[in-house]
Write an enzyme that holds these catalytic residues in place. Structure first.
Site, PDB file in Angstrom:
ATOM      1  N   THR A   1       0.825  -1.206   0.000  1.00  0.00           N
ATOM      2  CA  THR A   1       0.000   0.000   0.000  1.00  0.00           C
ATOM      3  C   THR A   1       0.858   1.254   0.000  1.00  0.00           C
ATOM      4  O   THR A   1       1.931   1.259   0.596  1.00  0.00           O
ATOM      5  CB  THR A   1      -0.852   0.014   1.303  1.00  0.00           C
ATOM      6  OG1 THR A   1      -1.637  -1.162   1.313  1.00  0.00           O
ATOM      7  CG2 THR A   1      -1.749   1.230   1.405  1.00  0.00           C
TER       8      THR A   1
ATOM      9  N   GLY B   1      -5.865  -4.705   7.071  1.00  0.00           N
ATOM     10  CA  GLY B   1      -7.065  -3.916   6.804  1.00  0.00           C
ATOM     11  C   GLY B   1      -8.256  -4.278   7.667  1.00  0.00           C
ATOM     12  O   GLY B   1      -8.999  -3.404   8.122  1.00  0.00           O
TER      13      GLY B   1
HETATM   14  C1  SD4 Z   1      -5.201  -3.888   3.175  1.00  0.00           C
HETATM   15  N1  SD4 Z   1      -4.218  -2.109   4.442  1.00  0.00           N
HETATM   16  O1  SD4 Z   1      -5.681  -4.133   2.090  1.00  0.00           O
HETATM   17  C2  SD4 Z   1      -4.052  -2.888   3.247  1.00  0.00           C
HETATM   18  C3  SD4 Z   1      -2.758  -3.609   3.190  1.00  0.00           C
HETATM   19  C4  SD4 Z   1      -1.534  -2.831   3.493  1.00  0.00           C
HETATM   20  O2  SD4 Z   1       0.751  -2.667   3.327  1.00  0.00           O
HETATM   21  O3  SD4 Z   1      -1.551  -1.763   4.050  1.00  0.00           O
HETATM   22  N2  SD4 Z   1      -0.395  -3.351   3.143  1.00  0.00           N
HETATM   23  O4  SD4 Z   1      -5.541  -4.463   4.207  1.00  0.00           O
END
Ligand code: SD4
Length: 337
Positions: free
Chosen positions: A197, A251
């Site tokens: 992300t 998440g």
């Molecule tokens: C998620 N928050 O899809 C995202 C993943 C994430 O670094 O932050 N990865 O849950």
């Protein structure tokens, strides 16, 4: 007469000034300023800074900034990322501006810049969120190109490896020291991405705030899974009177604690960005108990004065901060456990 309304106003002023005195900001405020998650943020910040230093709008900065990461080949964000367990790369993104306008897409396939589609949802529809096929159909109607189907070389390799056991075991997002500030994020020695992300928040020269977040979500997730990143109030929140907040990490747990909005409310009560992020992460620790060791959750925030901060559940989170041509620095976040 001392009306109840007046009492509340005086009361909240009192709490605000008490809290500010109690939690003096660690860093003096900067304006303009841009912050983004993880080491890829250094490259993304540069694009955002080009907008901000020319008196541009924070909204344009946070869109153009994360597009750099979406563009990086064989990257953990965007179309080169690991697929879901059925072999499809599905992307989530959100954006929010100083007027509380917001837009997001989830489970979007074969479109290179989900962040720009999220902005079009915000600007050109009466809705906040479009998902799946509908999001793709909307993107095409707005002139986005349908990219070729299939996986990047690295993702193909990882997917084949994953299929041997087909176990969903998200790793704890952490930074890979050897690869910090490399040309593009690299995989860890166990083959996993260090994270999936990029979240970005900015305060422009006119004192307006905006934020963006874009992700491929957790690798090998169930088909249709959506994380916190496209959910306004969980992965991202902006309130132009108070600040901007963006999250990264597991998440499901960030959604569970209303992540970004929780941090915002702590800032509204007068806490510094760092203290507000810490309080929110402490709340998550309380919810998760002994299971907190199995996950990562990280928050970054800026307030209206340009004071910034971040906090993570576990060690290994960093974020990039830029407030001058020669000030684009990677900060190792504090952490709870
Ligand atoms: C998620 N928050 O899809 C995202 C993943 C994430 O670094 O932050 N990865 O849950």
């Amino acid at each position: 007469m001392f009306s109840r309304r007046k009492f509340l106003q005086v009361g909240s002023l009192g709490i605000g000034s008490f809290s500010i005195a109690g939690f003096a900001p660690k860093y003096a405020g900067k304006k303009p300023i841009v912050l983004s998650t993880w080491d890829a943020g250094i490259r993304a910040n540069k694009a955002a800074w080009n907008v901000l230093k020319n008196n541009g709008r924070a909204l344009d900065a946070v869109e153009q900034g994360v597009m750099v990461t979406e563009n990086e080949q064989n990257c953990c964000v965007g179309l080169g990322a690991n697929p879901d367990r059925d072999g499809y790369v599905t992307l989530d993104a959100s954006i929010m501006d100083e007027f509380a306008n917001c837009g997001s897409v989830a489970c979007l396939e074969r479109i290179k810049h989900p962040i720009s589609v999220a902005r079009k949802v915000m600007e050109n529809t009466p809705h906040v969120m479009l998902v799946g096929q509908g999001a793709q159909q909307f993107a095409l109607s707005q002139g986005f190109t349908l990219e070729k189907d299939g996986l990047s070389e690295g993702a193909e390799r990882e997917y084949k490896k994953w299929l041997q056991k087909s176990e969903y075991k998200p790793g704890i997002n952490r930074e890979n020291k050897e690869n910090q500030i490399a040309a593009a994020p690299a995989r860890l020695s166990d083959g996993s991405w260090n994270h999936d992300t990029i979240g970005m928040i900015a305060l422009d020269a006119n004192g307006n705030l905006s934020g963006s977040c874009t992700t491929s979500g957790m690798g090998f997730k169930m088909r249709g899974r959506v994380g916190d990143s496209p959910i306004i109030g969980a992965g991202l929140f902006v309130d132009n009177e108070v600040g901007a907040v963006v999250a990264t990490g597991q998440g499901e747990d960030i959604i569970r604690m209303g992540g970004a909005h929780t941090v915002m409310e702590f800032m509204r009560q007068g806490l510094s960005p760092e203290m507000a992020c810490k309080k929110a992460i402490e709340r998550l620790l309380k919810i998760k108990g002994s299971k907190a060791k199995e996950i990562q959750a990280c928050m970054i925030a800026i307030n209206k004065q340009g004071t910034y901060g971040g906090y993570a559940l576990q060690k290994g989170f960093n974020y990039a901060v830029c407030y001058a041509d020669d000030k684009n620095i990677l900060v190792d976040s504090k952490f709870l456990i």
